[in-house]
Write an enzyme that holds these catalytic residues in place. Structure first.
Site, PDB file in Angstrom:
ATOM      1  N   HIS A  38     -22.376  -9.820  49.533  1.00  0.00           N
ATOM      2  CA  HIS A  38     -23.143 -11.002  49.120  1.00  0.00           C
ATOM      3  C   HIS A  38     -22.581 -12.243  49.817  1.00  0.00           C
ATOM      4  O   HIS A  38     -23.342 -13.044  50.372  1.00  0.00           O
ATOM      5  CB  HIS A  38     -23.087 -11.159  47.596  1.00  0.00           C
ATOM      6  CG  HIS A  38     -23.549 -12.505  47.106  1.00  0.00           C
ATOM      7  ND1 HIS A  38     -24.871 -12.880  47.094  1.00  0.00           N
ATOM      8  CD2 HIS A  38     -22.857 -13.579  46.631  1.00  0.00           C
ATOM      9  CE1 HIS A  38     -24.983 -14.119  46.624  1.00  0.00           C
ATOM     10  NE2 HIS A  38     -23.758 -14.568  46.339  1.00  0.00           N
ATOM     11  N   GLU A  74     -15.538 -24.095  58.325  1.00  0.00           N
ATOM     12  CA  GLU A  74     -16.775 -23.342  58.127  1.00  0.00           C
ATOM     13  C   GLU A  74     -17.604 -23.915  56.972  1.00  0.00           C
ATOM     14  O   GLU A  74     -18.824 -24.000  57.069  1.00  0.00           O
ATOM     15  CB  GLU A  74     -16.451 -21.862  57.867  1.00  0.00           C
ATOM     16  CG  GLU A  74     -17.614 -21.010  57.400  1.00  0.00           C
ATOM     17  CD  GLU A  74     -18.669 -20.766  58.462  1.00  0.00           C
ATOM     18  OE1 GLU A  74     -18.388 -21.032  59.643  1.00  0.00           O
ATOM     19  OE2 GLU A  74     -19.768 -20.306  58.115  1.00  0.00           O
ATOM     20  N   LYS A  98     -21.205 -41.312  52.296  1.00  0.00           N
ATOM     21  CA  LYS A  98     -22.528 -40.732  52.537  1.00  0.00           C
ATOM     22  C   LYS A  98     -23.378 -40.798  51.278  1.00  0.00           C
ATOM     23  O   LYS A  98     -24.539 -41.207  51.319  1.00  0.00           O
ATOM     24  CB  LYS A  98     -22.397 -39.288  53.035  1.00  0.00           C
ATOM     25  CG  LYS A  98     -21.666 -39.203  54.362  1.00  0.00           C
ATOM     26  CD  LYS A  98     -21.821 -37.856  54.995  1.00  0.00           C
ATOM     27  CE  LYS A  98     -23.129 -37.754  55.707  1.00  0.00           C
ATOM     28  NZ  LYS A  98     -23.071 -37.990  57.125  1.00  0.00           N
ATOM     29  N   TYR A 156     -17.828 -26.913  56.137  1.00  0.00           N
ATOM     30  CA  TYR A 156     -18.508 -28.112  56.641  1.00  0.00           C
ATOM     31  C   TYR A 156     -19.604 -27.733  57.628  1.00  0.00           C
ATOM     32  O   TYR A 156     -20.604 -28.432  57.742  1.00  0.00           O
ATOM     33  CB  TYR A 156     -17.489 -29.083  57.246  1.00  0.00           C
ATOM     34  CG  TYR A 156     -16.571 -29.617  56.178  1.00  0.00           C
ATOM     35  CD1 TYR A 156     -16.964 -30.683  55.381  1.00  0.00           C
ATOM     36  CD2 TYR A 156     -15.359 -29.011  55.909  1.00  0.00           C
ATOM     37  CE1 TYR A 156     -16.158 -31.143  54.357  1.00  0.00           C
ATOM     38  CE2 TYR A 156     -14.546 -29.462  54.887  1.00  0.00           C
ATOM     39  CZ  TYR A 156     -14.955 -30.527  54.117  1.00  0.00           C
ATOM     40  OH  TYR A 156     -14.164 -30.964  53.095  1.00  0.00           O
ATOM     41  N   SER A 185     -22.430 -14.970  68.682  1.00  0.00           N
ATOM     42  CA  SER A 185     -23.740 -15.603  68.560  1.00  0.00           C
ATOM     43  C   SER A 185     -23.594 -17.079  68.212  1.00  0.00           C
ATOM     44  O   SER A 185     -24.251 -17.941  68.814  1.00  0.00           O
ATOM     45  CB  SER A 185     -24.550 -14.878  67.489  1.00  0.00           C
ATOM     46  OG  SER A 185     -25.556 -15.706  66.977  1.00  0.00           O
ATOM     47  N   SER A 208     -30.508 -36.873  55.150  1.00  0.00           N
ATOM     48  CA  SER A 208     -30.576 -38.201  55.763  1.00  0.00           C
ATOM     49  C   SER A 208     -31.913 -38.454  56.448  1.00  0.00           C
ATOM     50  O   SER A 208     -32.243 -39.600  56.770  1.00  0.00           O
ATOM     51  CB  SER A 208     -29.451 -38.381  56.789  1.00  0.00           C
ATOM     52  OG  SER A 208     -28.206 -38.149  56.186  1.00  0.00           O
ATOM     53  N   ARG A 217     -12.204 -14.226  38.839  1.00  0.00           N
ATOM     54  CA  ARG A 217     -13.371 -13.878  39.646  1.00  0.00           C
ATOM     55  C   ARG A 217     -13.189 -12.490  40.235  1.00  0.00           C
ATOM     56  O   ARG A 217     -12.088 -11.936  40.242  1.00  0.00           O
ATOM     57  CB  ARG A 217     -13.593 -14.913  40.747  1.00  0.00           C
ATOM     58  CG  ARG A 217     -12.411 -15.102  41.674  1.00  0.00           C
ATOM     59  CD  ARG A 217     -12.597 -16.283  42.619  1.00  0.00           C
ATOM     60  NE  ARG A 217     -13.577 -16.022  43.662  1.00  0.00           N
ATOM     61  CZ  ARG A 217     -13.463 -16.450  44.924  1.00  0.00           C
ATOM     62  NH1 ARG A 217     -12.412 -17.166  45.308  1.00  0.00           N
ATOM     63  NH2 ARG A 217     -14.392 -16.199  45.802  1.00  0.00           N
ATOM     64  N   TRP A 258     -15.331 -11.480  50.542  1.00  0.00           N
ATOM     65  CA  TRP A 258     -15.761 -11.889  51.896  1.00  0.00           C
ATOM     66  C   TRP A 258     -14.605 -12.458  52.692  1.00  0.00           C
ATOM     67  O   TRP A 258     -14.677 -12.581  53.915  1.00  0.00           O
ATOM     68  CB  TRP A 258     -16.911 -12.901  51.818  1.00  0.00           C
ATOM     69  CG  TRP A 258     -16.502 -14.322  51.612  1.00  0.00           C
ATOM     70  CD1 TRP A 258     -16.142 -14.894  50.430  1.00  0.00           C
ATOM     71  CD2 TRP A 258     -16.414 -15.361  52.608  1.00  0.00           C
ATOM     72  NE1 TRP A 258     -15.826 -16.215  50.621  1.00  0.00           N
ATOM     73  CE2 TRP A 258     -15.986 -16.539  51.944  1.00  0.00           C
ATOM     74  CE3 TRP A 258     -16.642 -15.420  53.982  1.00  0.00           C
ATOM     75  CZ2 TRP A 258     -15.785 -17.739  52.614  1.00  0.00           C
ATOM     76  CZ3 TRP A 258     -16.445 -16.631  54.643  1.00  0.00           C
ATOM     77  CH2 TRP A 258     -16.018 -17.772  53.952  1.00  0.00           C
ATOM     78  N   ASP A 281     -37.092 -28.420  75.899  1.00  0.00           N
ATOM     79  CA  ASP A 281     -36.658 -27.170  75.261  1.00  0.00           C
ATOM     80  C   ASP A 281     -35.158 -27.302  75.045  1.00  0.00           C
ATOM     81  O   ASP A 281     -34.605 -28.385  75.217  1.00  0.00           O
ATOM     82  CB  ASP A 281     -36.974 -25.938  76.139  1.00  0.00           C
ATOM     83  CG  ASP A 281     -37.104 -24.664  75.294  1.00  0.00           C
ATOM     84  OD1 ASP A 281     -36.123 -24.275  74.652  1.00  0.00           O
ATOM     85  OD2 ASP A 281     -38.206 -24.076  75.266  1.00  0.00           O
ATOM     86  N   THR A 315     -17.206 -38.647  52.323  1.00  0.00           N
ATOM     87  CA  THR A 315     -18.303 -38.017  51.587  1.00  0.00           C
ATOM     88  C   THR A 315     -18.897 -39.023  50.608  1.00  0.00           C
ATOM     89  O   THR A 315     -20.125 -39.109  50.448  1.00  0.00           O
ATOM     90  CB  THR A 315     -17.815 -36.767  50.838  1.00  0.00           C
ATOM     91  OG1 THR A 315     -17.004 -36.001  51.719  1.00  0.00           O
ATOM     92  CG2 THR A 315     -18.972 -35.928  50.370  1.00  0.00           C
ATOM     93  N   HIS A 319      -5.371 -25.884  51.290  1.00  0.00           N
ATOM     94  CA  HIS A 319      -5.665 -26.099  49.867  1.00  0.00           C
ATOM     95  C   HIS A 319      -6.300 -24.850  49.248  1.00  0.00           C
ATOM     96  O   HIS A 319      -6.466 -24.787  48.047  1.00  0.00           O
ATOM     97  CB  HIS A 319      -6.530 -27.346  49.646  1.00  0.00           C
ATOM     98  CG  HIS A 319      -7.905 -27.267  50.225  1.00  0.00           C
ATOM     99  ND1 HIS A 319      -8.553 -28.342  50.766  1.00  0.00           N
ATOM    100  CD2 HIS A 319      -8.764 -26.240  50.354  1.00  0.00           C
ATOM    101  CE1 HIS A 319      -9.750 -27.978  51.187  1.00  0.00           C
ATOM    102  NE2 HIS A 319      -9.895 -26.709  50.952  1.00  0.00           N
ATOM    103  N   HIS A 320      -6.656 -23.889  50.101  1.00  0.00           N
ATOM    104  CA  HIS A 320      -7.125 -22.603  49.568  1.00  0.00           C
ATOM    105  C   HIS A 320      -5.939 -21.718  49.192  1.00  0.00           C
ATOM    106  O   HIS A 320      -6.131 -20.606  48.705  1.00  0.00           O
ATOM    107  CB  HIS A 320      -7.971 -21.873  50.614  1.00  0.00           C
ATOM    108  CG  HIS A 320      -9.235 -22.599  50.962  1.00  0.00           C
ATOM    109  ND1 HIS A 320     -10.432 -22.362  50.339  1.00  0.00           N
ATOM    110  CD2 HIS A 320      -9.484 -23.578  51.870  1.00  0.00           C
ATOM    111  CE1 HIS A 320     -11.371 -23.150  50.846  1.00  0.00           C
ATOM    112  NE2 HIS A 320     -10.819 -23.896  51.776  1.00  0.00           N
TER     113      HIS A 320
END
Lengths: 292, 547
Positions: free
Chosen positions: B88, B267, B343, B269, B181, B280, B462, B153, B117, B340, B314-315
């Protein structure tokens, strides 16, 4: 070929090369893993995939060379190619930085912590009390599982020679480039041929070094963190030199066919950028893997 | 992908753009989509792939929630449960959000900057057509003997190295392909934006969506190769006797986490910045005002991207890193809240005193604004190292990242699809169904994910198929929310298909507040657009506006 006269930017007509490339990549990857798992068709599929990949690259690049020869590409298309190649090389730099990162991490933190230094009296330290923080790591924490090397490469032998070879090749390809800019074909071809020869010489020395490491020094991919970082960094570099040498050979052949002129030689420059990139990676390797 | 035939209508009205139809000429139809070098075709392919994978990954989420409806191992094996959480995550990140954003980039960037193009059209085709093969490999792991990847994951070592099932190797190569890719796609987007802008489209006149994608592309180039290196090390540790992540040989499993999160944090971000760009575009249109503080929006995006490279650990607060490291990563993580916040402030201020209407794209953008901010706040909570010791690996983390990804990235994508679908198809979508889709999604994603905050704070871990009895109530609420949220997405599919087939003609500019070059083109746009660059007069002069 599509002809869109309203825009000078060349838009290619639909192409079958990308899907051929995807099939090739799928066969290589799927074949390689099945090969690793001992499935009978694995290595055939892998080899087939490689063959398709070479076929695709030959076909795709031939198409581009043909279109270029017919003058379809204006300066803007040329700039797109240049940006494309530059950022591709940047992504390669980041690939290598993952492996350099692993090396620095192991030397600065991983190995000292395993040895219980810097106040890290961890469980790991309690399991493997005899492990010492020395680099190169000759005695792994668990020498039963990972037999350390007896010795490592001598910096000022083959590695120093290889540094000299690659640096010289950087000079010869520049001499070839000057030849191209001056329309001096002899200088161009001799310069390119010398560069190819130096590339092959480098690879020969590297292969010789690997033989020595495996046969005489017991330095293997499986000899713990030193062998792991040593072979992964020099191995991926060697792979890139191999690819670079093949690219140089293609360019040399194209030079012999008289493909490039003073204004239009993007492919030549792209390959020389790539060659300088493997050169710079080698310098970092020499300093951080072999020397310090 | 048989549904792509419906897209035929996209070009139907354009005079010289006759395309083969699936039923009349299936081979030619397939050849068109497989060999295409057209940015609009390739954008369509990306978007359909993302939509299909959305339902695949969504079905896996339904299995997870069904199992968690009651305590005890009820519906599926714990082994299958672990495979579902892993796939997932991988599918939603790599198969849904990233391809959808790239699809939007393909469709929109050339039209928005006045380019004929993408810069490298054949490479563009390759970037897409690597993906179906990569996902074929990834999904095939479900059908192999032995489990599919079952370690989450994030595939932490040693779960993926020493203890990973044989299918792990297939996951590794599929990630190699997905990375390739993304790298090729990013190169193309950068080359297009740098080199193919129409005369007069200066850097500070570019639409925000283009800016956010440019920065996203740089993030992709910088971190996807590191992920490739990381999975290569996993493969090498599994098969070639290396000890990158094995302390017995002098390696360190924590090194895996550093490499993974050096990729993984930028990733996130990558997943959200293009959504910032979409919002925006959408908020100014439906507020009938120009974006407030365009320049600061650009700077804030650059700042977020720059800081994203130095916050990854921080992870890993609970891995026992030195206190100096914890403080460094804690403070820098909190710093992300500043750009942030800029924004969010600018989006709100754009609406201030605007003539606001609430069409579906605007609803999704507003849902984004409110609920992404909730996810941002729980992110600030998680950034506190001492507090994180309690939150680590609980449902609080699950709640946090689903708030930034579902009403964040996914709502951004949905806002974009509703916003530009009239342009792409030439038809208006069904507004009633669109609004129904929004309200069902917005309500039930909160029913799903909000209780997870409480579960996490109360200590529910989790990635575990079973839980203690006291967690049952909130889990049942979450599961019910998830089922309704999941079913509501069928409305999205229906709206899209109906809009492709029929609907009121959209006109060149269906939104009266919209500005930008794509609205100067017919709807649907002809197969090739801006073959002659747009007149510089059409380009919004944001410098003048700023002064």
């Amino acid at each position: 070929m599509s002809d869109h006269h309203t825009s000078s930017y060349y838009l290619p007509s639909p192409s079958h090369w990308p899907i051929v490339g995807s099939i090739a990549l799928f066969s290589i990857m799927f074949g390689a893993i099945n090969w690793l798992h001992g499935v009978p068709f694995g290595h055939y599929l892998f080899a087939l995939g490689l063959a398709i990949l070479f076929f695709m690259m030959f076909g795709w690049f031939s198409t581009v060379v043909k279109e270029s020869g017919r003058g379809y590409y204006d300066n803007q298309v040329d700039r797109s190619f240049r940006w494309g190649m530059s950022w591709f090389i940047f992504s390669e730099v980041m690939f290598f930085s993952a492996f350099f990162g692993a090396l620095f991490y192991a030397r600065v933190w991983g190995v000292p912590w395993l040895a219980g230094e810097k106040g890290y009296d961890t469980n790991v330290y309690l399991i493997w009390q005899n492990f010492k923080d020395v680099w190169p790591v000759f005695h792994n924490p668990n020498p039963g599982l990972f037999v350390g090397p007896q010795s490592v490469m001598y910096t000022w032998g083959i590695p120093a020679l290889n540094t000299l070879i690659l640096l010289t090749s950087g000079v010869t390809i520049t001499i070839a480039h000057w030849g191209l800019l001056k329309n001096n074909r002899k200088q161009l071809i001799i310069g390119m041929a010398l560069t190819v020869a130096l590339g092959i010489l480098f690879l020969y020395c590297q292969a010789h070094e690997y033989m020595e490491a495996y046969m005489d020094k017991g330095l293997k991919l499986s000899s713990g963190i030193y062998g792991t970082t040593f072979f992964s960094l020099t191995g991926f570099h060697g792979l890139h030199v191999t690819i670079g040498t093949i690219m140089l050979i293609v360019i040399l052949v194209r030079c012999c066919f008289g493909h490039f002129d003073k204004e239009h030689h993007f492919a030549f420059e792209a390959v020389s950028w790539y060659w300088h990139f493997v050169d710079v990676v080698w310098l970092l390797l020499f300093v951080f893997v072999y020397w310090l | 992908m048989t549904d792509t035939t419906l897209n035929h209508d996209i070009n139907h009205d354009a005079h010289h753009d006759e395309h083969p139809r699936l039923l009349k000429n299936p081979l030619k139809w397939a050849a068109r989509w497989v060999f295409t070098t057209n940015h609009k075709d390739i954008g369509t392919l990306y978007l359909w792939l993302a939509l299909i994978m959305f339902f695949v990954g969504g079905a896996m989420a339904m299995i997870i929630r069904a199992e968690l409806f009651q305590p005890g191992a009820r519906i599926v094996d714990p082994e299958l449960f672990n495979q579902m959480t892993t796939l997932h995550g991988l599918i939603m990140v790599f198969g849904v959000v990233m391809p959808a954003m790239t699809g939007l980039a393909n469709w929109q960037i050339p039209m928005m900057i006045g380019a004929p193009d993408m810069a490298l059209p054949r490479l563009n085709n390759w970037s897409f057509w690597i993906l179906p093969f990569a996902f074929a490999i990834l999904i095939s792991t479900l059908f192999m003997s032995g489990p599919a990847p079952d370690f989450g994951w994030t595939f932490y070592a040693p779960l993926s190295t020493v203890y990973g099932p044989p299918s792990t190797d297939f996951m590794v190569v599929s990630i190699h392909l997905l990375g390739l890719s993304s790298i090729l796609g990013a190169i193309n987007i950068i080359a297009t934006i740098i080199n193919l802008r129409a005369p007069g489209m200066t850097w500070m006149r570019m639409p925000m969506f283009v800016w956010t994608w440019l920065i996203t592309a740089f993030l992709l180039l910088a971190v996807m190769p590191v992920l490739a290196g990381c999975v290569t090390m996993v493969l090498a540790d599994r098969h070639f006797g290396t000890s990158f992540f094995n302390p017995a040989g002098g390696g360190d499993p924590i090194l895996f986490q550093h490499l993974f999160w050096f990729f993984g944090h930028p990733e996130v971000y990558i997943l959200i910045l293009p959504a910032f760009g979409v919002v925006s575009e959408v908020i100014p249109t439906f507020s009938r005002k120009r974006l407030f503080g365009y320049h600061f929006m650009v700077y804030a995006t650059v700042a977020i991207a720059a800081v994203s490279f130095i916050v990854w650990a921080h992870h890993m607060f609970t891995t026992g890193m030195p206190i100096a490291g914890e403080l460094f990563f804690m403070y820098l993580t909190m710093l992300v809240a500043v750009p942030t916040g800029v924004k969010v402030f600018n989006w709100v201020t754009t609406m201030f005193r605007g003539s606001i209407t609430f069409e579906t794209p605007m609803l999704f953008a507003l849902g984004f604004l409110v609920m992404f901010t909730i996810g941002g706040f729980s992110g600030v909570m998680l950034s506190l190292a001492p507090a994180d010791y309690q939150y680590q690996d609980t449902y609080f983390v699950v709640a946090h990242f689903h708030y930034v990804l579902v009403p964040g990235s996914i709502f951004g994508i949905m806002a974009a699809v509703y916003y530009w679908l009239p342009k792409w198809t030439g038809h208006m979508y069904n507004e009633t169904l669109g609004k129904l889709h929004f309200w069902l999604s917005a309500i039930f994603l909160n029913v799903t994910f909000f209780p997870m905050h409480f579960l996490g704070l109360a200590g529910m871990p989790r990635r575990i198929p079973d839980y203690a009895l006291q967690f049952a109530d909130f889990n049942q609420i979450a599961s019910i929310g998830a089922f309704i949220f999941g079913l509501s997405q069928i409305i999205f599919l229906v709206v899209i298909v109906r809009c492709i087939l029929k609907g009121k003609p959209a006109g060149d500019k269906p939104w009266d507040g919209a500005e930008g070059l794509e609205w100067d083109l017919p709807s649907p746009p002809p197969y090739h657009t801006w073959m002659t660059p747009p007149s510089p007069a059409l380009i919004i002069d944001r410098e003048a506006e700023a002064g």
